[in-house]
Motif scaffolding. Structure first.
Motif, PDB file in Angstrom:
ATOM      1  N   ILE A  53     -17.111 -64.402  21.056  1.00 43.98           N
ATOM      2  CA  ILE A  53     -18.230 -64.417  22.011  1.00 43.98           C
ATOM      3  C   ILE A  53     -18.566 -62.982  22.431  1.00 43.98           C
ATOM      4  CG2 ILE A  53     -19.028 -65.206  24.281  1.00 43.98           C
ATOM      5  CD1 ILE A  53     -18.740 -67.445  22.155  1.00 43.98           C
ATOM      6  N   ASP A  54     -17.537 -62.176  22.726  1.00 45.51           N
ATOM      7  CA  ASP A  54     -17.782 -60.775  23.082  1.00 45.51           C
ATOM      8  C   ASP A  54     -18.456 -60.039  21.934  1.00 45.51           C
ATOM      9  OD1 ASP A  54     -16.710 -61.071  25.595  1.00 45.51           O
ATOM     10  OD2 ASP A  54     -14.784 -60.154  25.111  1.00 45.51           O
ATOM     11  N   ASN A  91     -16.299 -53.195  27.478  1.00 44.65           N
ATOM     12  CA  ASN A  91     -14.918 -52.773  27.732  1.00 44.65           C
ATOM     13  C   ASN A  91     -13.916 -53.735  27.107  1.00 44.65           C
ATOM     14  OD1 ASN A  91     -14.926 -50.274  29.125  1.00 44.65           O
ATOM     15  ND2 ASN A  91     -15.656 -51.308  30.969  1.00 44.65           N
ATOM     16  N   THR A  92     -14.142 -55.024  27.241  1.00 46.11           N
ATOM     17  CA  THR A  92     -13.250 -56.028  26.666  1.00 46.11           C
ATOM     18  C   THR A  92     -13.256 -55.948  25.148  1.00 46.11           C
ATOM     19  OG1 THR A  92     -13.671 -57.492  28.541  1.00 46.11           O
ATOM     20  CG2 THR A  92     -12.748 -58.509  26.564  1.00 46.11           C
ATOM     21  N   ILE A  97     -10.749 -54.187  19.869  1.00 47.61           N
ATOM     22  CA  ILE A  97     -10.909 -53.486  18.595  1.00 47.61           C
ATOM     23  C   ILE A  97      -9.965 -52.290  18.495  1.00 47.61           C
ATOM     24  CG2 ILE A  97     -12.552 -52.160  17.185  1.00 47.61           C
ATOM     25  CD1 ILE A  97     -12.982 -55.230  17.229  1.00 47.61           C
ATOM     26  N   ASN A  98      -9.724 -51.614  19.609  1.00 48.86           N
ATOM     27  CA  ASN A  98      -8.860 -50.427  19.596  1.00 48.86           C
ATOM     28  C   ASN A  98      -7.457 -50.728  19.081  1.00 48.86           C
ATOM     29  OD1 ASN A  98     -10.749 -48.579  20.409  1.00 48.86           O
ATOM     30  ND2 ASN A  98     -10.132 -48.586  22.546  1.00 48.86           N
ATOM     31  N   ARG A  99      -6.952 -51.905  19.352  1.00 53.51           N
ATOM     32  CA  ARG A  99      -5.590 -52.219  18.892  1.00 53.51           C
ATOM     33  C   ARG A  99      -5.513 -52.285  17.366  1.00 53.51           C
ATOM     34  NH1 ARG A  99      -5.497 -57.609  17.654  1.00 53.51           N
ATOM     35  NH2 ARG A  99      -7.121 -58.843  18.611  1.00 53.51           N
ATOM     36  N   CYS A 100      -6.649 -52.435  16.721  1.00 54.42           N
ATOM     37  CA  CYS A 100      -6.674 -52.509  15.255  1.00 54.42           C
ATOM     38  C   CYS A 100      -6.670 -51.130  14.603  1.00 54.42           C
ATOM     39  CB  CYS A 100      -7.912 -53.279  14.791  1.00 54.42           C
ATOM     40  SG  CYS A 100      -8.021 -54.937  15.473  1.00 54.42           S
ATOM     41  N   TYR A 127     -19.603 -44.988  23.104  1.00 57.79           N
ATOM     42  CA  TYR A 127     -19.259 -46.043  24.060  1.00 57.79           C
ATOM     43  C   TYR A 127     -19.075 -45.463  25.459  1.00 57.79           C
ATOM     44  CZ  TYR A 127     -18.269 -49.316  20.184  1.00 57.79           C
ATOM     45  OH  TYR A 127     -18.351 -50.137  19.085  1.00 57.79           O
ATOM     46  N   ASP A 128     -18.373 -44.326  25.556  1.00 55.36           N
ATOM     47  CA  ASP A 128     -18.169 -43.691  26.869  1.00 55.36           C
ATOM     48  C   ASP A 128     -19.505 -43.344  27.516  1.00 55.36           C
ATOM     49  OD1 ASP A 128     -15.399 -43.849  26.607  1.00 55.36           O
ATOM     50  OD2 ASP A 128     -15.179 -41.763  25.943  1.00 55.36           O
TER      51      ASP A 128
END
Length: 169
Positions: A53-54, A91-92, A97-100, A127-128
């Protein structure tokens, strides 16, 4: 196809050997490319675990994730900044995605890891800037499109080089 853009970017950046590493690809192109494909699949599987959904909201309202996004033109031209709901979703999504990204350290050549990480540092800056409302949604999408265009050009050059390397083995 929900992560087609992610797959494309990963593929682009993993095919960019530099300097002495080009010789390593030439000497073991098949094995190197097999490992690259394996790592790419791991990253894709990881990104598929992100909240669908995100991903849909980000792709539809904030920044394109797919080339076949029916809202791409609207996103590229948008003068809006993120609203509070979009900030939360981005942010969510970003955390998921960052963990990948740590999986990129498994690419067989240091330049592949470096190029992949540099690209995502640039995307993180976009993104920032979006989250801090320094740029509009349209500007963010234009910057991302430029990054992808640069990657596409590099990818084609390296693809040709890799094909030539495979042909001489």
């Amino acid at each position: 196809m929900k992560n087609r853009i992610c797959y494309f970017v990963i593929w682009c950046f993993t095919m960019l050997p530099l300097g002495a590493e080009a010789q390593a690809i030439k000497n073991g192109a098949k094995e190197t490319l097999e490992l690259v494909n394996k790592v790419q699949q791991q990253i894709l599987q990881c990104t598929h675990k992100a909240d669908f959904i995100d991903q849909q909201i980000v792709d539809r309202e904030i920044i394109f994730l797919r080339f076949n996004n029916e809202n791409m033109n609207r996103l590229l031209q948008s003068k809006a900044v993120l609203n509070d709901g979009q900030v939360k979703v981005l942010n969510t999504f970003r955390l998921a995605i960052n963990r990948c990204r740590s999986l990129s350290s498994q690419f067989p050549l240091p330049s592949m890891v470096e190029i992949y990480q540099k690209y995502y540092q640039q995307v993180d800056q976009i993104y920032d800037d979006l989250l801090e409302k320094k740029i509009t949604i349209g500007e963010a999408n234009q910057k991302k499109m430029k990054l992808l265009e640069e990657a596409f050009i590099k990818w084609h050059a390296i693809e040709d080089s890799t094909r030539k390397s495979n042909a001489t083995q």
